[in-house]
Design an enzyme around this catalytic site. Structure first.
Site, mmCIF file in Angstrom:
data_model
loop_
_atom_site.group_PDB
_atom_site.id
_atom_site.type_symbol
_atom_site.label_atom_id
_atom_site.label_comp_id
_atom_site.label_asym_id
_atom_site.label_seq_id
_atom_site.Cartn_x
_atom_site.Cartn_y
_atom_site.Cartn_z
ATOM 1 N N CYS A 199 -4.731 19.637 13.461
ATOM 2 C CA CYS A 199 -5.345 20.437 14.497
ATOM 3 C C CYS A 199 -6.486 21.136 13.693
ATOM 4 C CB CYS A 199 -4.629 21.617 14.960
ATOM 5 S SG CYS A 199 -5.196 22.879 15.820
ATOM 6 N N ASP A 231 3.252 1.078 18.404
ATOM 7 C CA ASP A 231 3.250 0.841 16.945
ATOM 8 C C ASP A 231 3.690 1.822 15.958
ATOM 9 O OD1 ASP A 231 3.198 -1.488 15.180
ATOM 10 O OD2 ASP A 231 1.348 -0.740 14.416
ATOM 11 N N CYS A 291 -6.069 6.024 22.790
ATOM 12 C CA CYS A 291 -4.862 6.986 23.223
ATOM 13 C C CYS A 291 -4.840 8.191 22.654
ATOM 14 C CB CYS A 291 -3.700 5.972 23.036
ATOM 15 S SG CYS A 291 -3.611 5.518 21.138
ATOM 16 N N SER A 297 -8.934 -3.969 6.401
ATOM 17 C CA SER A 297 -8.771 -2.480 6.039
ATOM 18 C C SER A 297 -9.154 -2.523 4.658
ATOM 19 C CB SER A 297 -7.165 -2.694 5.866
ATOM 20 O OG SER A 297 -6.328 -2.853 7.073
ATOM 21 N N CYS A 325 0.877 -1.151 -0.010
ATOM 22 C CA CYS A 325 0.084 -0.085 -0.179
ATOM 23 C C CYS A 325 0.821 1.114 0.136
ATOM 24 C CB CYS A 325 -0.965 -0.016 1.325
ATOM 25 S SG CYS A 325 -1.770 -1.410 1.328
HETATM 26 S S1 SF4 Z 1 2.107 7.800 20.161
HETATM 27 FE FE1 SF4 Z 1 1.038 5.790 20.120
HETATM 28 S S2 SF4 Z 1 0.225 5.269 22.073
HETATM 29 FE FE2 SF4 Z 1 0.735 7.569 21.965
HETATM 30 S S3 SF4 Z 1 -1.161 8.630 21.154
HETATM 31 FE FE3 SF4 Z 1 0.016 7.877 19.339
HETATM 32 S S4 SF4 Z 1 -0.775 5.900 18.770
HETATM 33 FE FE4 SF4 Z 1 -1.473 6.250 20.829
HETATM 34 S S1 SF4 Z 2 -5.403 23.479 19.343
HETATM 35 FE FE1 SF4 Z 2 -5.891 21.783 17.741
HETATM 36 S S2 SF4 Z 2 -4.599 19.919 18.249
HETATM 37 FE FE2 SF4 Z 2 -4.583 21.382 20.094
HETATM 38 S S3 SF4 Z 2 -6.455 20.688 21.494
HETATM 39 FE FE3 SF4 Z 2 -7.436 22.197 20.182
HETATM 40 S S4 SF4 Z 2 -8.065 20.986 18.309
HETATM 41 FE FE4 SF4 Z 2 -6.558 19.673 19.528
#
Ligand code: SF4
Ligand code: SF4
Length: 417
Positions: free
Chosen positions: A348, A275, A253, A116, A13
């Site tokens: 954001c 990961d 997370c 997927s 991919c």
């Molecule tokens: S770095 Fe890994 S554990 Fe942390 S928020 Fe991103 S995906 Fe989740």
């Molecule tokens: S400023 Fe943007 S990235 Fe930061 S908490 Fe607000 S929406 Fe999320």
């Protein structure tokens, strides 16, 4: 998360961040040994503080290791689990290798299979091709049909990227109506432009979704879902948002204040912080040399998890939707805030669009939940609001204007008549 064949995959991919990880283990056969599997299984089960354990199988393509490996995995789980413990298995696959035999195994052992799939044929095949560049859509759909035939539980993971991001309704309706998916995840592709495959550099590839595009994609899907599918289709980011609006932890997370609880184990027993951070700087230890609990509890991993909160720029700390966003995943914090502070999430703008847009319905659903009523009541409320809005539009429309109902006809020939 376990990666029994490391980064090895039968597909290629375009946006995959795993394939470059092959370079981390030159000369390896990328096969988890029975010994590593047993060491992990025993330690993982022993480490649980509740009578439940979930094994997450990932790749590359985990099915490439073969069915016998998974038969052994289930045997070892049975051997080491206490009598009162329930063990779950969740496997993420590209879906192209699913056969009747695999399905019988999945069904018999209650595997939850994540497929997927990036949308209908043209949108899926834009990037999900095999090593010869051939499309994978037909093979994935054939795999899905087999899962359904055998009654295997499945969910769909759809990545949102530059090819499908402008088609939210098409993607969502395809997953809901043609695939009959009831559990859907929309994962943004934010792919750094570099040769290492590590989380380095500040620019992203053309395949990546744009921040605004991602926000508008989620918003469009939400608008359809909130009017007709609440309680029947479960979209992970909507469920997670409802947790946040209900004052709970999000349960994912990416939107939690801190992270560090989603470690990944490579085929040889090496454990990494996440990961997305399978790179030398984030190697914590090897289960063959160090107890898993010690690895998970290590200072290095604690610092990794807390950094998600502690490196949040002021712009996020003062943001109105921080309670739901928490700055997103650190791997995507590659841009600067309007004041020039580094560490703002690339997505954001999209997160703001999405979280601000869903505020009203989310407040309503959270209130329904708190009052022990079904959040699905939102659909009736949305219908009443839409009807009231349409009445106002009808009152304002001129005879020759397009009809506000969206039929495409003139008002006088439609509702105006
Ligand atoms: S770095 Fe890994 S554990 Fe942390 S928020 Fe991103 S995906 Fe989740
Ligand atoms: S400023 Fe943007 S990235 Fe930061 S908490 Fe607000 S929406 Fe999320």
């Amino acid at each position: 998360m376990l990666k029994p064949r490391g980064a090895i995959c039968n597909l290629d991919c375009g946006y995959c961040y795993f394939l470059t990880k092959e370079a981390l283990y030159p000369g390896s056969d990328f096969r988890m040994s029975a010994e590593s599997l047993e060491t992990f299984t025993r330690q993982y089960i022993e480490a649980q503080s509740v009578p439940e354990a979930t094994f997450g199988w990932q790749g590359g393509e985990p099915m490439l290791i073969g069915l016998d490996f998974f038969r052994l995995a289930v045997e070892l789980q049975e051997k080491h689990r206490p009598a009162n413990m329930t063990v779950h298995n969740a496997l993420q696959t590209n879906g192209t290798l699913i056969s009747e035999e695999w399905c019988e195994f999945f069904r018999a052992n209650n595997f939850l299979v994540g497929i997927s799939l990036d949308g209908p044929r043209a949108l899926h095949d834009a990037y999900r091709v095999d090593k010869s560049g051939a499309p994978s859509f037909d093979r994935v759909m054939a795999g899905l049909e087999l899962l359904k035939k055998h009654g295997v539980s499945f969910n769909v993971l759809t990545t949102v990227h530059s090819a499908n991001a402008d088609h939210p309704a098409e993607v969502y309706r395809f997953l809901r109506d043609d695939v009959d998916a009831r559990y859907i995840q929309f994962i943004p592709i934010v792919e750094r432009k570099n040769d290492t495959g590590f989380q380095e550099g500040h620019s992203v590839t053309d395949r990546s979704v744009k921040a605004r595009q991602y926000g508008e994609f989620l918003t469009a899907v939400f608008d359809e879902w909130v009017r007709r599918d609440v309680g029947t289709v479960f979209v992970q980011i909507f469920d997670v948002a409802l947790n946040s609006w209900s004052g709970e932890r999000p349960g994912l997370c990416i939107f939690d204040e801190t992270c560090g609880g989603a470690l990944a184990m490579e085929h040889n027993g090496d454990v990494y912080s996440c990961d997305h951070y399978v790179e030398p700087r984030y190697l914590l230890g090897n289960v063959g040399e160090m107890p898993l609990l010690e690895i998970v509890d290590s200072e290095k991993q604690r610092v990794f998890g807390l950094a998600k909160r502690d490196t949040l720029p002021r712009y996020c700390r003062e943001c109105e939707v921080r309670f739901a966003c928490n700055g997103g995943c650190p791997k995507n914090r590659i841009i600067k805030t309007p004041c020039g502070e580094p560490g703002l999430n690339y997505l954001c703008e999209g997160y703001k669009i999405f979280f601000e847009h869903i505020d009203g319905p989310m407040r309503f659903m959270a209130n329904e939940l708190a009052s022990r009523r079904p959040p699905a009541n939102i659909m009736r409320r949305m219908r009443l609001e839409d009807e009231a809005h349409l009445e106002q539009e009808f009152a304002r429309a001129g005879r020759n204007d397009p009809c506000p109902c969206g039929s495409g006809r003139k008002f006088k020939n439609c509702h105006g008549g």
